[in-house]
Motif scaffolding. Sequence first.
Motif, PDB file in Angstrom:
ATOM      1  N   THR A 168       2.289   1.712  -3.415  1.00  0.00           N
ATOM      2  CA  THR A 168       1.307   2.268  -4.347  1.00  0.00           C
ATOM      3  C   THR A 168       1.147   3.772  -4.157  1.00  0.00           C
ATOM      4  N   ALA A 180       0.838  -1.203   0.000  1.00  0.00           N
ATOM      5  CA  ALA A 180       0.000   0.000   0.000  1.00  0.00           C
ATOM      6  C   ALA A 180       0.871   1.251   0.000  1.00  0.00           C
ATOM      7  N   LEU A 214      -6.618  -5.979  -1.427  1.00  0.00           N
ATOM      8  CA  LEU A 214      -7.356  -5.654  -0.203  1.00  0.00           C
ATOM      9  C   LEU A 214      -8.670  -6.426  -0.125  1.00  0.00           C
ATOM     10  N   ILE A 257      -4.181   6.623   1.000  1.00  0.00           N
ATOM     11  CA  ILE A 257      -3.680   5.252   1.120  1.00  0.00           C
ATOM     12  C   ILE A 257      -2.507   5.212   2.097  1.00  0.00           C
ATOM     13  N   CYS A 272      -3.578   1.213  -8.674  1.00  0.00           N
ATOM     14  CA  CYS A 272      -4.723   1.266  -7.770  1.00  0.00           C
ATOM     15  C   CYS A 272      -5.598   0.032  -7.909  1.00  0.00           C
ATOM     16  N   ALA A 292      -8.350   3.404  -2.553  1.00  0.00           N
ATOM     17  CA  ALA A 292      -7.810   2.762  -3.756  1.00  0.00           C
ATOM     18  C   ALA A 292      -8.830   2.797  -4.899  1.00  0.00           C
ATOM     19  N   MET A 297      -8.912   2.227   3.481  1.00  0.00           N
ATOM     20  CA  MET A 297      -7.869   2.119   2.464  1.00  0.00           C
ATOM     21  C   MET A 297      -8.436   1.591   1.152  1.00  0.00           C
ATOM     22  N   SER A 307      -2.160   3.570   5.945  1.00  0.00           N
ATOM     23  CA  SER A 307      -1.032   2.700   6.269  1.00  0.00           C
ATOM     24  C   SER A 307      -0.378   3.114   7.583  1.00  0.00           C
ATOM     25  N   LEU A 335      -3.923  -2.893  -5.995  1.00  0.00           N
ATOM     26  CA  LEU A 335      -4.068  -2.727  -4.547  1.00  0.00           C
ATOM     27  C   LEU A 335      -5.491  -3.045  -4.101  1.00  0.00           C
TER      28      LEU A 335
END
Length: 370
Positions: free
Chosen positions: A203, A200, A363, A297, A356, A264, A260, A301, A359
């Motif tokens: 990204t 993350a 997730l 994002i 994106c 994304a 998150m 994190s 990710l």
Amino acid sequence: MAGIIATVTVFAVAQGLTYPLLSFILERQGTTSGLIGLSAAMTPLGFIVSASFIPALARRVGGARLAILCSVLAALTLIAIACTQEVWTWMPLRFLLGFFANPLYVISETWLISITPAPRRGRIMGLYSSIVSGGFAIGPLSLGLVGTQGWPPFTVGIVAFLLCGLIVLAVVPRLPKTPHEGTATSVGGFLALAPLLLFAVFTAAAFEQILLSLFAVYGAALGSAEEGIASLITCFIAGNAVLQILLGRVAERFGSTQSMLFCALASLAGCLLLPPLFTSWLIWPLVFVLGGVSFGIYTMSLIQLGERFTGQVLIAGNAAFAFAWGVGGILGSPATGLAMQLIGHHGLPSSLGLLCCVLAALLMAQSRRA
């Protein structure tokens, strides 16, 4: 908290200025987009190389001394960059700029997470991200005031680097000590503990580095003037600054993982809308929101890092974040620059959207397993 946040904010002013400034200079010299991206990648390469040294240096030298030293060395490096105007000479200098900048971010974020109460972690880390993003926004915005030629823009960055060291010096008596509890963990060891968390960060870093370093090339291909592109970059970073507090509150209510995922997916939607809306007035709110959710994002994190880790593992985690940020920057800019050479300027939104999308898929897969 005010001293820690102010330190990183002033440092961010200088860094936010260097990316578009050096890209504008190289663009005027006729440098290819691939080489501009490679040059921009030298700063995150410095992040990568310095990351493994930070935990040990912080324990031996002391966090405050290391931060002050890094601010002075970064100012000297920017002076050297200003004295030269050749892309290959800038390569090692931009590497050193990243090498000296990285410890300050790692140390400051460790300080802040250590003293943040758990029930308020979302809003405080959101506030931190907002204010630091404001510093990044001031950097490109200053180019509209002082221009992109000669010493004036470099002087702004040099003064900001030195001011950062003075702020740390002023708040030294109140800074928290470097945590020593827990088992010492390396950057590689932390990767095994939280691989998706580091992806993350990767990204978020790649997204920001690509846009800051290559948006000037993308805008030029569509006929935009330098001043207009710089203003759009400022709008992008302003979105970072304004929306992080709101996203932090969202994380406190719905959880950092779900927040998150939202960031994304929203970033992916923004990438899809960027080409058709670039020549419309809608580009301004789009870039604003895109800046907020893409940097969100990273904010999520940081929140997860504070939720899951403490002590020496926390220091290693912050250093691993810096490593992942550097990898994202060093791979993202050259790869996107090459994509733009191969398929045209649309290679920029395509590369950002692909990141994106990956990710978001990871997730969602993690949520199903959980």
